[in-house]
Design a protein around this motif. Structure first.
Motif, short mmCIF file in Angstrom:
data_model
loop_
_atom_site.label_atom_id
_atom_site.label_comp_id
_atom_site.label_asym_id
_atom_site.label_seq_id
_atom_site.Cartn_x
_atom_site.Cartn_y
_atom_site.Cartn_z
N THR A 194 -8.82 8.17 -0.88
CA THR A 194 -7.64 7.41 -0.48
C THR A 194 -6.81 7.94 0.58
N LEU A 195 -6.69 9.45 0.22
CA LEU A 195 -5.63 10.27 1.30
C LEU A 195 -6.54 10.57 2.37
N LYS A 196 -7.82 10.70 2.33
CA LYS A 196 -8.67 10.90 3.51
C LYS A 196 -8.72 9.65 4.52
N GLU A 197 -8.72 8.55 3.66
CA GLU A 197 -8.47 7.36 4.40
C GLU A 197 -7.36 7.25 5.42
N ALA A 198 -6.23 7.41 4.60
CA ALA A 198 -4.96 7.23 5.20
C ALA A 198 -4.45 8.28 6.02
N PHE A 199 -4.82 9.69 6.01
CA PHE A 199 -4.57 10.73 7.01
C PHE A 199 -5.57 11.24 7.81
N GLY A 200 -6.86 10.79 7.56
CA GLY A 200 -8.11 11.25 8.31
C GLY A 200 -8.28 12.55 7.87
N ASP A 217 3.92 15.48 2.71
CA ASP A 217 3.44 14.27 3.29
C ASP A 217 3.07 13.06 2.61
N ALA A 218 2.71 13.24 1.34
CA ALA A 218 1.98 12.06 0.50
C ALA A 218 2.56 12.91 -1.04
N VAL A 219 2.83 11.76 -1.96
CA VAL A 219 3.48 12.01 -3.35
C VAL A 219 2.78 11.44 -4.08
N VAL A 220 2.20 11.96 -5.29
CA VAL A 220 1.51 11.38 -6.33
C VAL A 220 2.41 11.57 -7.39
N TRP A 221 2.73 10.30 -7.98
CA TRP A 221 3.82 10.11 -9.08
C TRP A 221 3.04 9.98 -10.31
N LEU A 232 10.85 9.09 1.89
CA LEU A 232 9.58 9.23 1.96
C LEU A 232 9.01 9.13 3.46
N ARG A 233 8.45 10.22 4.10
CA ARG A 233 8.08 10.12 5.47
C ARG A 233 6.60 9.67 5.54
N GLY A 234 5.90 10.00 4.34
CA GLY A 234 4.50 9.31 4.29
C GLY A 234 4.28 8.26 3.27
N THR A 235 3.28 8.61 2.53
CA THR A 235 3.03 7.54 1.49
C THR A 235 3.01 8.08 -0.06
N LEU A 293 8.95 -1.18 -6.01
CA LEU A 293 8.24 -0.36 -4.92
C LEU A 293 6.66 -0.16 -5.10
N LEU A 294 6.25 -0.83 -6.39
CA LEU A 294 4.82 -0.42 -6.60
C LEU A 294 3.73 -0.91 -5.45
N TYR A 295 4.07 -2.01 -4.71
CA TYR A 295 3.32 -2.61 -3.74
C TYR A 295 3.88 -2.64 -2.39
N SER A 296 4.64 -1.76 -2.21
CA SER A 296 5.39 -1.78 -0.90
C SER A 296 4.62 -1.05 0.17
N ASP A 297 5.12 -1.07 1.52
CA ASP A 297 4.36 -0.76 2.31
C ASP A 297 3.85 0.91 2.49
N LYS A 298 4.68 1.77 1.75
CA LYS A 298 4.11 3.20 1.43
C LYS A 298 3.48 3.23 0.53
N SER A 299 3.05 2.34 -0.33
CA SER A 299 2.06 2.39 -1.48
C SER A 299 0.81 2.38 -1.13
#
Length: 294
Positions: free
Chosen positions: A136-142, A208-212, A245-248, A265-271
């Protein structure tokens, strides 16, 4: 015939192969396997169990599910004897979720002619979730090289952290953690984290990315936090923190709304939560193929 019980058994080549196959499955490619797979789930599960079941069916594998009290383990049978039963009945693989830690693994894999796939052993390992988060992170950030990933919350009881952190570091990411000191493992240095943040706001500014992570109340035999409300205010994803949050952000699920994350916020743009769920099917297809294909 291979098994996947811990991410620490995987080489970078193994992981790259699984991720590549998952991506091709996601793109619509399919293959056909033959055999029977037992789904042995001794703890509650929605996402993991259903995605494994569907992954089996997408690959042409027959599934048989054993849940909680319907297993002879509830009568005192050993885990090894249960697996020997599946072996004698001609199963090719067992996907299991159990409330105890499996270690050492060689005691299982050396004596069985079965592929074993760990879908969660207590607070220790959840390798397919680690692979899902990696994809998922690889898809989001390359590229993951230099990516700053922060895990927030109940690190102490998190098999997701223990599976995800080594994989992310394998591909060059920096990993840090944040949570109440009572929920940070004493051996956190073993995971070579970049930093342990006391302030989630400082951690968010770093990441850059946060995992809650879920506050795992069912595993806590003492009061690790004063209250759920104070925990949310100090470490949860609030609307104010969302703006920082500056990332996802991600969460492996299930989510404790208004404890881990503000429900709105669960299904917001940064989620990336829904993408994690979608990728679960394809990662588990790839893992089953990797284990069973000769």
């Amino acid at each position: 015939m291979k098994s996947l019980i811990s991410v620490r058994e995987l080489s970078r080549e193994d992981v790259e192969g699984i991720i590549e196959r998952a991506s091709r499955f996601k793109g619509g490619e399919r293959t056909s396997l033959k055999g029977n797979v037992a789904l042995l789930f001794l703890e509650p599960s929605t996402r993991t169990r259903i995605s494994f079941e569907r992954a089996c069916r997408e690959l042409g594998l027959d599934t048989y599910t054993v849940l909680g009290e319907s297993s002879s383990l509830s009568k005192g049978e050993s885990f090894t004897d249960t697996l020997k039963t599946f072996e004698a009945l001609g199963f090719g693989a067992v996907v299991f979720r159990v409330p105890f830690v499996l270690f050492p693994y060689d005691n299982l894999t050396d004596s069985l002619n079965l592929s074993l796939v760990n879908a969660g052993d207590s607070t220790h390992q959840h390798p397919t979730q680690g692979l899902i988060d990696l994809l998922t992170l690889k898809e989001a950030f390359g590229s993951l090289e230099g990516l700053k990933v922060l895990y927030v919350g109940d690190i102490l009881h998190s098999r997701v952290f223990r599976s995800g952190a080594p994989l992310l570091k394998m591909f060059g990411a920096e990993v840090s953690v944040c949570g109440p000191r009572t929920l940070i493992p004493r051996d956190i240095n073993v995971f070579e984290v970049a930093e342990v943040f006391d302030s989630v706001d400082e951690g968010i500014d770093w990441a850059d990315a946060v995992v809650w992570l879920r506050l795992q109340k069912e595993r806590q035999r003492q009061n690790f936090v004063p209250s759920e409300r104070s925990y949310f205010e100090q470490f949860g994803l609030t609307r104010e923190r969302y703006k920082r949050l500056r990332g996802t952000f991600m969460h492996p699920g299930p989510v404790n709304r208004e404890i881990d994350i503000d429900g709105s916020l669960l299904y917001s743009d940064k989620s990336l939560i829904q993408e994690q769920v979608r990728n679960g099917l394809f990662i588990r297809m790839a893992v089953l193929e990797w284990c069973l294909k000769e």
